[in-house]
Motif scaffolding. Structure first.
Motif, PDB file in Angstrom:
ATOM      1  N   SER A   1       1.112  -1.432   0.242  1.00  0.00           N
ATOM      2  CA  SER A   1       0.511  -0.023   0.496  1.00  0.00           C
ATOM      3  C   SER A   1       0.958   1.218   0.130  1.00  0.00           C
ATOM      4  CB  SER A   1      -0.805   0.035   1.188  1.00  0.00           C
ATOM      5  OG  SER A   1      -0.181  -0.114   2.514  1.00  0.00           O
ATOM      6  N   TRP A   2      -0.101   2.682  -0.513  1.00  0.00           N
ATOM      7  CA  TRP A   2       0.849   3.769  -0.532  1.00  0.00           C
ATOM      8  C   TRP A   2       2.172   3.800  -0.762  1.00  0.00           C
ATOM      9  CZ3 TRP A   2      -1.913   7.126   4.439  1.00  0.00           C
ATOM     10  CH2 TRP A   2      -2.863   7.151   3.944  1.00  0.00           C
TER      11      TRP A   2
ATOM     12  N   TYR B   1       5.551   4.505  -2.145  1.00  0.00           N
ATOM     13  CA  TYR B   1       7.085   5.551  -2.775  1.00  0.00           C
ATOM     14  C   TYR B   1       8.403   5.342  -2.536  1.00  0.00           C
ATOM     15  CZ  TYR B   1       7.888   6.180   2.363  1.00  0.00           C
ATOM     16  OH  TYR B   1       8.615   5.476   3.405  1.00  0.00           O
TER      17      TYR B   1
ATOM     18  N   ASN C   1       5.677   9.568  -6.889  1.00  0.00           N
ATOM     19  CA  ASN C   1       4.903   9.473  -5.804  1.00  0.00           C
ATOM     20  C   ASN C   1       4.471  10.759  -4.565  1.00  0.00           C
ATOM     21  OD1 ASN C   1       7.298   9.858  -4.246  1.00  0.00           O
ATOM     22  ND2 ASN C   1       8.379   8.466  -5.118  1.00  0.00           N
TER      23      ASN C   1
ATOM     24  N   PRO D   1       2.060   3.895   4.257  1.00  0.00           N
ATOM     25  CA  PRO D   1       3.141   4.017   3.360  1.00  0.00           C
ATOM     26  C   PRO D   1       4.094   3.178   3.306  1.00  0.00           C
ATOM     27  CG  PRO D   1       2.018   6.390   5.430  1.00  0.00           C
ATOM     28  CD  PRO D   1       2.096   5.373   6.030  1.00  0.00           C
TER      29      PRO D   1
ATOM     30  N   SER E   1       3.381  -3.315   4.727  1.00  0.00           N
ATOM     31  CA  SER E   1       3.865  -2.342   4.012  1.00  0.00           C
ATOM     32  C   SER E   1       4.311  -1.810   5.489  1.00  0.00           C
ATOM     33  CB  SER E   1       1.514  -1.212   5.157  1.00  0.00           C
ATOM     34  OG  SER E   1       2.220  -1.468   5.140  1.00  0.00           O
TER      35      SER E   1
ATOM     36  N   TRP F   1      -3.098  11.318   5.104  1.00  0.00           N
ATOM     37  CA  TRP F   1      -2.391  11.383   3.502  1.00  0.00           C
ATOM     38  C   TRP F   1      -2.042  12.553   4.963  1.00  0.00           C
ATOM     39  CZ3 TRP F   1      -0.300   8.970   0.216  1.00  0.00           C
ATOM     40  CH2 TRP F   1      -0.767   7.770  -0.337  1.00  0.00           C
TER      41      TRP F   1
ATOM     42  N   ARG G   1     -11.253   5.623  -3.548  1.00  0.00           N
ATOM     43  CA  ARG G   1     -10.502   5.702  -2.651  1.00  0.00           C
ATOM     44  C   ARG G   1     -11.391   5.252  -1.497  1.00  0.00           C
ATOM     45  NH1 ARG G   1      -8.287   8.072  -7.325  1.00  0.00           N
ATOM     46  NH2 ARG G   1      -5.745   8.164  -6.780  1.00  0.00           N
TER      47      ARG G   1
END
Length: 290
Positions: A151-152, A154, A160, A185, A213, A220, A251
């Motif tokens: 997930s998420w 970067y 990103n 993240p 993760s 966010w 989302r």
């Protein structure tokens, strides 16, 4: 010595795997669409015939979540059909397969970290095509293979959220960031390191699904605020609800992943997302200074 094929090699995870492979580059083959078009079944068959491989790490994906709403056919080819072609080739040649999937297979209405066996119910086309990829891989069932949802993501490579916040934090006095979408993240280098640690331990007859993760939970907004705080950027971050930032693709509101299975099975120690973020920001700074 295992020979490892990495598809989607110019993406965030592929780029981090390339960094971690330094010194062992003879073990790896890194491909992108130019070298191997995974949506072309004949190209996949031919590539696997010509190369002796032990492991496939499939990092290739159509990840433009909003664009997928209007490009469903393309997203489905990359995220679903291509996974089937790769799984067939892995099964035929007895190759281990690690396929990277997403938290977006869930609807985000749960309130506790999602376990791998939790019922799936994607809310957008990206999530639906990724789920279809998982399902076709399970049907074909190459041995010693897993689905790894994350997930998420970067990284210091590619585009990103972290890089966007750094750019906007320098350009603007204030930013509005969504506060009511909660998850974790994932620093792609941590994920890459986990994948390489998992590979030698794979030994399963049926496809297993795991979650990875970084540790911890945030919105966010929290993530953006931490980026500004660590880097000392003088940009005020304002918390806003999702309805004030409409997007073509809905989302999930909650997508925290439970990582108990992967930690126990493969003896992984996973860094907290704040520590991982600091490490990534150091990497971005080093690249900028070179």
């Amino acid at each position: 010595m295992s020979k490892i094929l990495v598809t989607g090699a110019s993406g965030q995870l592929g780029s981090e795997l390339r960094v971690l492979s330094e010194g062992h580059s003879d073990q790896f083959i890194f491909t992108d669409r130019a070298e191997l078009d995974i949506t072309d079944r004949e190209a996949v068959v031919s590539f696997f015939k010509q190369n002796t491989l032990d492991v496939l790490i499939n990092c290739a994906a159509y990840t433009a979540v909003d664009k997928a709403e209007s490009e469903e056919v393309l997203a489905d080819f990359v995220n679903h059909k291509a996974v089937g072609y790769l799984a067939e080739a892995c099964k035929k040649h007895n190759i281990k397969m690690i396929h990277i999937s997403t938290d977006y297979v869930f609807n985000g209405k749960h309130y506790k970290p999602y376990k791998p066996n939790h019922p799936v119910d994607p809310v957008n086309i990206y999530g639906r095509t990724k789920l279809a990829g998982e399902q076709v891989m399970k049907e074909i069932n190459p041995l010693n293979s897993i689905i790894l949802r994350t997930s998420w993501v970067y990284s210091s490579f590619g585009n990103n959220f972290v890089k966007t916040m750094l750019r906007l934090g320098k350009e603007r006095e204030s930013l509005n960031v969504i506060v009511d979408q909660v998850g974790t993240p994932t620093y792609a280098r941590d994920l890459a390191g986990a994948v390489l640690k998992i590979i030698p331990q794979l030994n399963n007859d049926k496809i297993n699904t795991y979650h990875y993760s970084n540790e911890g939970v945030c919105s966010w907004y929290d993530f953006a605020k931490e980026i500004m705080d660590i880097t000392g950027l003088d940009c005020k971050v304002n918390a806003i609800p999702t309805e004030q930032y409409p997007t073509p693709a809905p989302r999930p509101y909650y997508s925290v992943l439970c990582k108990d299975d992967i930690k126990n099975q493969f003896n992984l120690v996973i860094p907290h997302w704040k520590e991982a973020l600091k490490a990534c920001l150091r990497g971005i700074k080093e690249i900028a200074n070179h």
